[in-house]
Every structure is written in C-alpha cells, then in structure tokens.
Motif scaffolding. Structure first.
Motif, mmCIF file in Angstrom:
data_model
loop_
_atom_site.group_PDB
_atom_site.id
_atom_site.type_symbol
_atom_site.label_atom_id
_atom_site.label_comp_id
_atom_site.label_asym_id
_atom_site.label_seq_id
_atom_site.Cartn_x
_atom_site.Cartn_y
_atom_site.Cartn_z
ATOM 1 N N THR A 33 0.844 -1.190 0.000
ATOM 2 C CA THR A 33 0.000 0.000 0.000
ATOM 3 C C THR A 33 0.880 1.240 0.000
ATOM 4 O O THR A 33 1.862 1.299 0.739
ATOM 5 N N PRO A 34 0.571 2.245 -0.827
ATOM 6 C CA PRO A 34 1.355 3.487 -0.794
ATOM 7 C C PRO A 34 1.465 4.033 0.619
ATOM 8 O O PRO A 34 0.502 3.962 1.400
ATOM 9 N N ALA A 35 2.614 4.567 0.946
ATOM 10 C CA ALA A 35 2.877 4.996 2.323
ATOM 11 C C ALA A 35 1.878 6.040 2.803
ATOM 12 O O ALA A 35 1.440 6.015 3.953
ATOM 13 N N TYR A 36 1.486 6.966 1.921
ATOM 14 C CA TYR A 36 0.571 8.018 2.365
ATOM 15 C C TYR A 36 -0.796 7.433 2.693
ATOM 16 O O TYR A 36 -1.481 7.905 3.620
ATOM 17 N N GLN A 37 -1.217 6.377 1.948
ATOM 18 C CA GLN A 37 -2.505 5.747 2.231
ATOM 19 C C GLN A 37 -2.470 5.003 3.562
ATOM 20 O O GLN A 37 -3.435 5.047 4.339
ATOM 21 N N ALA A 38 -1.362 4.341 3.820
ATOM 22 C CA ALA A 38 -1.234 3.616 5.085
ATOM 23 C C ALA A 38 -1.279 4.577 6.264
ATOM 24 O O ALA A 38 -1.949 4.310 7.272
ATOM 25 N N LEU A 39 -0.590 5.706 6.145
ATOM 26 C CA LEU A 39 -0.612 6.705 7.211
ATOM 27 C C LEU A 39 -1.994 7.317 7.354
ATOM 28 O O LEU A 39 -2.489 7.521 8.465
ATOM 29 N N ARG A 40 -2.626 7.597 6.232
ATOM 30 C CA ARG A 40 -3.983 8.153 6.265
ATOM 31 C C ARG A 40 -4.927 7.223 7.007
ATOM 32 O O ARG A 40 -5.699 7.659 7.872
ATOM 33 N N GLU A 41 -4.875 5.917 6.691
ATOM 34 C CA GLU A 41 -5.756 4.952 7.345
ATOM 35 C C GLU A 41 -5.462 4.860 8.831
ATOM 36 O O GLU A 41 -6.382 4.748 9.653
ATOM 37 N N ARG A 42 -4.195 4.911 9.180
ATOM 38 C CA ARG A 42 -3.827 4.807 10.593
ATOM 39 C C ARG A 42 -4.352 6.011 11.372
ATOM 40 O O ARG A 42 -4.928 5.866 12.451
ATOM 41 N N LEU A 43 -4.173 7.217 10.819
ATOM 42 C CA LEU A 43 -4.658 8.416 11.500
ATOM 43 C C LEU A 43 -6.179 8.419 11.584
ATOM 44 O O LEU A 43 -6.756 8.807 12.608
ATOM 45 N N ARG A 44 -6.827 7.983 10.487
ATOM 46 C CA ARG A 44 -8.285 7.934 10.495
ATOM 47 C C ARG A 44 -8.781 6.987 11.589
ATOM 48 O O ARG A 44 -9.714 7.297 12.338
ATOM 49 N N ASP A 45 -8.155 5.802 11.685
ATOM 50 C CA ASP A 45 -8.557 4.836 12.699
ATOM 51 C C ASP A 45 -8.367 5.394 14.102
ATOM 52 O O ASP A 45 -9.202 5.169 15.000
ATOM 53 N N GLU A 46 -7.279 6.125 14.311
ATOM 54 C CA GLU A 46 -7.008 6.698 15.629
ATOM 55 C C GLU A 46 -8.029 7.779 15.982
ATOM 56 O O GLU A 46 -8.446 7.900 17.140
ATOM 57 N N ILE A 47 -8.459 8.552 14.990
ATOM 58 C CA ILE A 47 -9.477 9.584 15.235
ATOM 59 C C ILE A 47 -10.807 8.930 15.583
ATOM 60 O O ILE A 47 -11.475 9.314 16.544
ATOM 61 N N VAL A 48 -11.191 7.921 14.792
ATOM 62 C CA VAL A 48 -12.458 7.227 15.032
ATOM 63 C C VAL A 48 -12.451 6.537 16.390
ATOM 64 O O VAL A 48 -13.470 6.505 17.102
ATOM 65 N N ALA A 49 -11.292 6.005 16.792
ATOM 66 C CA ALA A 49 -11.182 5.296 18.068
ATOM 67 C C ALA A 49 -11.181 6.247 19.260
ATOM 68 O O ALA A 49 -11.254 5.810 20.405
ATOM 69 N N GLY A 50 -11.089 7.549 18.983
ATOM 70 C CA GLY A 50 -11.130 8.524 20.070
ATOM 71 C C GLY A 50 -9.782 8.944 20.614
ATOM 72 O O GLY A 50 -9.707 9.671 21.609
ATOM 73 N N ARG A 51 -8.718 8.536 19.966
ATOM 74 C CA ARG A 51 -7.396 8.954 20.447
ATOM 75 C C ARG A 51 -7.228 10.461 20.294
ATOM 76 O O ARG A 51 -6.565 11.102 21.104
ATOM 77 N N TYR A 52 -7.829 11.005 19.251
ATOM 78 C CA TYR A 52 -7.801 12.458 19.037
ATOM 79 C C TYR A 52 -9.242 12.963 19.048
ATOM 80 O O TYR A 52 -9.907 12.991 18.014
ATOM 81 N N PRO A 53 -9.752 13.359 20.206
ATOM 82 C CA PRO A 53 -11.136 13.859 20.288
ATOM 83 C C PRO A 53 -11.305 15.149 19.498
ATOM 84 O O PRO A 53 -10.331 15.782 19.073
#
Length: 271
Positions: A33-53
C-alpha cells in the motif's frame, strides 16, 4: 513418488496465484500500500477510536516524519486526504486538528437572503476603509462610464478564525449612500455585510447575484489576511449584485481558504 517428497517451500511456489494472494499475511499486503494511504488509514482509525477527540491537535508533519520514517511529502499527502474527507481541519501556523465539522465554516446558499445573512454567524474586520480609487477592471464589470469606483477591503472571521478576504467595489452613486457608515471605516469590526448595509438605502431592491467560482493562488493581501502562504490555493468567488432594474450595485471579489471554508449551493428545479 518424487513429487510427494517435494519440500513444502517448493510446493508453495506452484500454488496458483489467486490462492497465494488469499494467504498473503496482512503485514505483507500493507507493505504494498502506498505509504501516504497507510498513514492516512492509521490516522483515520485513531481519530475514530477517540485517540484524538474533537478539537485535539494531531502530531505535526515533522513529528510524523520522525516517528514513522516517512518523507514530508508523504505526510502532507495523508493530511490532504483527511482534510478532503472532513476528518480534520488545518489552521495555518497552529496545526492540524480532529473534528473538522465543528470547526470549519460551512455556508449553504440558495437565495439572496442567504447571502445577506452571512452576518448571522461571522464577523467583518475592515482592513482598508471605503475610499475612492481608479480601477479599470472593476469599473468595467460594474458597467460604469468612467474608471472611478469606491472600494472597501475586509476579512471575514468565524469563531475568531479568519477564513476569507474580500474586496468590494461600489459605483460612486451607490457608495455615497453608505460613505458615512462607521462599519466601513478602517479597523471597524462588525457583524454586517456590505450588501446588507446597502440595501435599506437603495431605491430598487437587490434582485440577482451572478457569481463565478474558480481556484487561484492567494495574492499577498489575502495571504496576510488569513495567515497562509502566498502561493496557497484559494477558492475565489466573484459576485456581482444587481437591482431589479438590472443596474449593478456591488462587485465582491473574495478569496476563501479551503481548509477553513466550505461553500455549498442548493439548486432547485425550475417550475
């Protein structure tokens, strides 16, 4: 009989391609997976999980570069995708924050009244008060006989954050109607719109606002007003107001910072 004794690692090489792909471990697939997509997915998951309210600042580009061993361009691309999705919003000079929908300014426009109601939830800060000047292009668009217009320059803010820079040109006979308004003097801060200040004094009501929307790099004045780089892409909205006699009464040229402003228009079927 030899085929039965063939080592497992050799037999696996003869496995059909479609079967091999199903057995590929997840961590191996992620490497493709392109690096920017992997980072995007990781940040998105962290936001959804509530790590960044909502309203929490995310790590900076430099922090993510150092943390994940990525290039700055890769990190920036991931952030751009998240902004476009509405997961985050960016404030120039301050950082990237989670919870875009509660911070980004959204206007839904469907009528002249909607345009005039911008004053309901934004603030106008006059940077250059109403004054007489020569502007050939503005005078031409206002269909004037000479090159004299009256101009006021301001920026608009929502919850204290500047999101747009606007230059308004008025015909001399219209400008005289609001020339003494304290809301159009340099340094004035109010919740008014120029067209809202004008209309009570017009003999004919505003009937139409014709507009064009393009993308252009921020000019020096707009960049200074909203705090972005001089070459930052901006949403440019040119709007020409006319009264019910067809006479132009105001030309407004605005530049909006896309990270802070969403423009939405409602279209209805005629008849």
């Amino acid at each position: 009989m030899r085929s039965e004794r063939t080592p497992a690692h050799v037999r696996s090489e003869r496995t059909p391609a479609h079967v091999r792909s199903e057995r590929t471990p997840a961590h191996v697939r992620s490497e493709r997976t392109p690096a920017y997509q992997a980072l995007r997915e990781r940040l998105r998951d962290e936001i959804v999980a509530g790590r960044y309210p909502d309203g929490t600042r995310l790590p900076t580009e430099s922090e993510l570069v150092a943390r994940h061993g990525l290039s700055r361009q890769t990190v920036r691309r991931a952030f751009q995708d998240l902004v476009a999705e509405g997961m985050v919003f960016r404030v120039p000079g301050r950082g990237t924050y989670a919870g875009e929908q509660s911070r980004r300014y959204l206007r839904q426009l469907g009528s002249i009244e909607d345009l005039m109601s911008l004053s309901d939830d934004t603030t106008m800060e006059v940077l250059d008060g109403l004054r007489r000047r020569v502007d050939v292009e503005a005078a031409s668009r206002l269909r004037l006989d000479d090159d004299i217009v009256h101009t006021v320059v301001f920026r608009r803010l929502h919850e204290g954050v500047a999101f747009g820079h606007t230059t308004v040109h008025l015909p001399p006979e219209v400008a005289v109607l609001v020339s003494s308004s304290p809301h159009l003097a340099t340094g004035a801060i109010s919740t008014h719109t120029v067209i809202g200040l004008l209309e009570p004094h017009l003999t004919s009501p505003i009937a139409e606002a014709a507009q064009s929307i393009t993308v252009a790099a921020a000019d020096a004045a707009a960049a200074a007003a909203v705090g972005c780089a001089g070459d930052h892409p901006m949403l440019r909205v040119d709007r020409l107001y006319t009264d019910d006699t067809g006479r132009p009464v105001e030309l407004a040229v605005s530049q909006f910072q896309p990270e802070q402003y969403t423009y939405r228009v409602t279209l209805r079927r005629s008849g």
